[in-house]
Design a protein around this motif. Structure first.
Motif, PDB file in Angstrom:
ATOM      1  N   ARG A  29     -48.120 -39.558 -10.045  1.00  0.00           N
ATOM      2  CA  ARG A  29     -46.721 -39.292  -9.648  1.00  0.00           C
ATOM      3  C   ARG A  29     -45.804 -40.173 -10.421  1.00  0.00           C
ATOM      4  NH1 ARG A  29     -45.499 -36.634  -4.784  1.00  0.00           N
ATOM      5  NH2 ARG A  29     -43.243 -36.390  -4.549  1.00  0.00           N
ATOM      6  N   LEU A  30     -45.884 -41.194 -10.619  1.00  0.00           N
ATOM      7  CA  LEU A  30     -45.232 -42.069 -11.264  1.00  0.00           C
ATOM      8  C   LEU A  30     -44.796 -41.938 -12.824  1.00  0.00           C
ATOM      9  CD1 LEU A  30     -45.612 -45.612  -9.538  1.00  0.00           C
ATOM     10  CD2 LEU A  30     -43.946 -44.006  -9.045  1.00  0.00           C
ATOM     11  N   PRO A  31     -46.181 -41.522 -13.446  1.00  0.00           N
ATOM     12  CA  PRO A  31     -45.806 -41.119 -14.932  1.00  0.00           C
ATOM     13  C   PRO A  31     -45.050 -39.883 -15.012  1.00  0.00           C
ATOM     14  CG  PRO A  31     -48.106 -42.135 -14.395  1.00  0.00           C
ATOM     15  CD  PRO A  31     -47.303 -42.161 -13.192  1.00  0.00           C
ATOM     16  N   ALA A  32     -45.587 -38.952 -14.145  1.00  0.00           N
ATOM     17  CA  ALA A  32     -44.792 -37.666 -13.892  1.00  0.00           C
ATOM     18  C   ALA A  32     -43.295 -37.849 -13.897  1.00  0.00           C
ATOM     19  CB  ALA A  32     -45.402 -36.746 -13.182  1.00  0.00           C
ATOM     20  N   MET A  33     -43.010 -38.505 -13.048  1.00  0.00           N
ATOM     21  CA  MET A  33     -41.751 -38.748 -12.480  1.00  0.00           C
ATOM     22  C   MET A  33     -40.668 -39.284 -13.957  1.00  0.00           C
ATOM     23  SD  MET A  33     -41.530 -40.161  -8.816  1.00  0.00           S
ATOM     24  CE  MET A  33     -39.497 -40.050  -8.498  1.00  0.00           C
ATOM     25  N   THR A  34     -41.355 -40.165 -14.874  1.00  0.00           N
ATOM     26  CA  THR A  34     -40.952 -40.487 -15.901  1.00  0.00           C
ATOM     27  C   THR A  34     -40.939 -39.423 -16.883  1.00  0.00           C
ATOM     28  OG1 THR A  34     -41.727 -42.972 -15.479  1.00  0.00           O
ATOM     29  CG2 THR A  34     -41.141 -42.316 -17.731  1.00  0.00           C
ATOM     30  N   GLU A  47     -38.481 -30.983  -0.875  1.00  0.00           N
ATOM     31  CA  GLU A  47     -38.721 -29.963  -1.975  1.00  0.00           C
ATOM     32  C   GLU A  47     -38.119 -30.066  -3.032  1.00  0.00           C
ATOM     33  OE1 GLU A  47     -37.883 -29.678   1.399  1.00  0.00           O
ATOM     34  OE2 GLU A  47     -40.020 -29.445   2.172  1.00  0.00           O
ATOM     35  N   LYS A  48     -36.831 -30.345  -2.964  1.00  0.00           N
ATOM     36  CA  LYS A  48     -35.983 -30.518  -4.286  1.00  0.00           C
ATOM     37  C   LYS A  48     -36.611 -31.473  -5.284  1.00  0.00           C
ATOM     38  CE  LYS A  48     -31.230 -30.341  -6.129  1.00  0.00           C
ATOM     39  NZ  LYS A  48     -29.949 -30.130  -6.014  1.00  0.00           N
ATOM     40  N   LEU A  49     -36.926 -32.591  -5.037  1.00  0.00           N
ATOM     41  CA  LEU A  49     -37.769 -33.765  -5.724  1.00  0.00           C
ATOM     42  C   LEU A  49     -38.925 -33.260  -6.169  1.00  0.00           C
ATOM     43  CD1 LEU A  49     -37.113 -36.748  -3.549  1.00  0.00           C
ATOM     44  CD2 LEU A  49     -36.126 -36.105  -5.869  1.00  0.00           C
ATOM     45  N   ASN A  50     -39.803 -32.442  -5.318  1.00  0.00           N
ATOM     46  CA  ASN A  50     -40.937 -32.078  -5.807  1.00  0.00           C
ATOM     47  C   ASN A  50     -41.116 -30.993  -6.669  1.00  0.00           C
ATOM     48  OD1 ASN A  50     -42.825 -33.808  -4.157  1.00  0.00           O
ATOM     49  ND2 ASN A  50     -42.966 -32.417  -2.399  1.00  0.00           N
ATOM     50  N   ASN A  51     -40.016 -30.174  -6.730  1.00  0.00           N
ATOM     51  CA  ASN A  51     -39.842 -29.028  -7.629  1.00  0.00           C
ATOM     52  C   ASN A  51     -39.723 -29.816  -8.942  1.00  0.00           C
ATOM     53  OD1 ASN A  51     -40.084 -26.905  -5.941  1.00  0.00           O
ATOM     54  ND2 ASN A  51     -38.091 -26.657  -5.399  1.00  0.00           N
ATOM     55  N   GLN A  52     -39.317 -30.741  -9.169  1.00  0.00           N
ATOM     56  CA  GLN A  52     -39.320 -31.472 -10.474  1.00  0.00           C
ATOM     57  C   GLN A  52     -40.562 -31.763 -11.310  1.00  0.00           C
ATOM     58  OE1 GLN A  52     -35.560 -33.813 -10.926  1.00  0.00           O
ATOM     59  NE2 GLN A  52     -35.536 -33.795  -8.593  1.00  0.00           N
ATOM     60  N   ILE A  53     -41.732 -31.674 -10.595  1.00  0.00           N
ATOM     61  CA  ILE A  53     -42.753 -32.236 -11.038  1.00  0.00           C
ATOM     62  C   ILE A  53     -43.813 -31.056 -11.002  1.00  0.00           C
ATOM     63  CG2 ILE A  53     -42.527 -34.770 -10.835  1.00  0.00           C
ATOM     64  CD1 ILE A  53     -43.973 -34.410  -8.288  1.00  0.00           C
ATOM     65  N   LYS A  60     -51.942 -34.459  -4.981  1.00  0.00           N
ATOM     66  CA  LYS A  60     -52.145 -35.788  -4.453  1.00  0.00           C
ATOM     67  C   LYS A  60     -51.368 -36.372  -3.270  1.00  0.00           C
ATOM     68  CE  LYS A  60     -54.001 -35.380  -8.752  1.00  0.00           C
ATOM     69  NZ  LYS A  60     -53.877 -34.120  -9.531  1.00  0.00           N
ATOM     70  N   ALA A  61     -50.106 -36.242  -3.392  1.00  0.00           N
ATOM     71  CA  ALA A  61     -49.231 -36.547  -2.526  1.00  0.00           C
ATOM     72  C   ALA A  61     -49.470 -35.465  -1.303  1.00  0.00           C
ATOM     73  CB  ALA A  61     -47.761 -36.429  -2.854  1.00  0.00           C
ATOM     74  N   ASP A  62     -49.638 -34.286  -1.337  1.00  0.00           N
ATOM     75  CA  ASP A  62     -50.098 -33.371  -0.237  1.00  0.00           C
ATOM     76  C   ASP A  62     -51.116 -33.761   0.575  1.00  0.00           C
ATOM     77  OD1 ASP A  62     -47.665 -32.066  -0.901  1.00  0.00           O
ATOM     78  OD2 ASP A  62     -48.846 -30.437  -1.898  1.00  0.00           O
ATOM     79  N   ASN A  63     -52.250 -34.214  -0.497  1.00  0.00           N
ATOM     80  CA  ASN A  63     -53.587 -34.686   0.214  1.00  0.00           C
ATOM     81  C   ASN A  63     -53.198 -35.998   1.036  1.00  0.00           C
ATOM     82  OD1 ASN A  63     -56.181 -36.132   0.224  1.00  0.00           O
ATOM     83  ND2 ASN A  63     -56.505 -34.203   0.665  1.00  0.00           N
ATOM     84  N   TYR A  64     -52.597 -36.991   0.351  1.00  0.00           N
ATOM     85  CA  TYR A  64     -52.231 -38.201   1.013  1.00  0.00           C
ATOM     86  C   TYR A  64     -51.584 -38.001   2.517  1.00  0.00           C
ATOM     87  CZ  TYR A  64     -50.497 -42.851   1.633  1.00  0.00           C
ATOM     88  OH  TYR A  64     -49.893 -43.997   2.250  1.00  0.00           O
ATOM     89  N   ASP A  65     -50.550 -36.980   2.338  1.00  0.00           N
ATOM     90  CA  ASP A  65     -49.822 -36.724   3.816  1.00  0.00           C
ATOM     91  C   ASP A  65     -50.864 -36.155   4.727  1.00  0.00           C
ATOM     92  OD1 ASP A  65     -47.315 -37.758   2.704  1.00  0.00           O
ATOM     93  OD2 ASP A  65     -46.683 -35.399   2.445  1.00  0.00           O
ATOM     94  N   HIS A  66     -51.954 -35.257   4.125  1.00  0.00           N
ATOM     95  CA  HIS A  66     -52.963 -34.727   5.200  1.00  0.00           C
ATOM     96  C   HIS A  66     -53.786 -35.726   5.674  1.00  0.00           C
ATOM     97  CE1 HIS A  66     -52.570 -30.717   2.818  1.00  0.00           C
ATOM     98  NE2 HIS A  66     -51.379 -31.088   3.805  1.00  0.00           N
TER      99      HIS A  66
END
Length: 161
Positions: A29-34, A47-53, A60-66
């Motif tokens: 996630r961090l490299p993708a954000m950069t 959702e607005k933040l997630n739509n940018q990656i 991975k983040a969805d699974n971490y939440d799960h």
């Protein structure tokens, strides 16, 4: 004490796996954000933040939440069984709680497989099948645990109801 340890080991394994997924999430996630120059704003929705990656990064983040949702029941039941095992005279037998420990490990294994499937390719129907299998396993663990605790009064357990 072997029964208690056999029930606690899968609990610690799943907590450890959750940390591993957290590491995987940040490592992608961090490299993708950069890379995608993600704009952050406290007023943005998730959702607005997630739509940018890319979706493959979000998985991975969805699974971490799960791993903070469905397994909460597992932790409660497994820790309850460990408490029961620690107070039951039957815990001195070598096979006491063996089925429950096997179910706990099966649950942990299914959650790990679910994580890998979701975080890598995310085929929804396959992931759902794995999730359903983990839920059936969790139900079996719950039934075994409830049966043990409700039967505790007649077995002389300290926590008999």
């Amino acid at each position: 004490m072997a029964a208690v340890q056999s029930l606690l080991r899968p609990v610690f394994a799943l907590v450890g796996w959750t940390f591993a997924m957290e590491g995987w999430m940040y490592a992608t996630r961090l490299p993708a954000m950069t890379k995608y120059k993600v704009k952050t704003d406290p007023n943005f929705s998730k959702e607005k933040l997630n739509n940018q990656i890319p979706a493959s990064v979000r998985w991975k983040a969805d699974n971490y939440d799960h791993l903070h949702e469905a397994p909460t029941r597992f932790y409660a039941v497994a820790l309850g069984l460990a408490l029961y095992a620690s107070t039951s005279p039957a815990s001195l037998t070598t096979n006491f709680m063996a089925t429950e420990a096997n179910l706990a490990w099966m649950y942990v294994g299914l959650r790990i497989v679910h994580s890998i499937v979701q975080a890598s390719a995310n085929p929804v129907m396959i992931r759902f099948g794995i999730f359903a299998a983990s839920e059936i396993t969790m139900l079996g663990l719950l039934i075994k645990g409830a049966t043990a605790v409700w039967a505790a009064k007649s077995s002389g357990s300290v926590i008999g109801l």
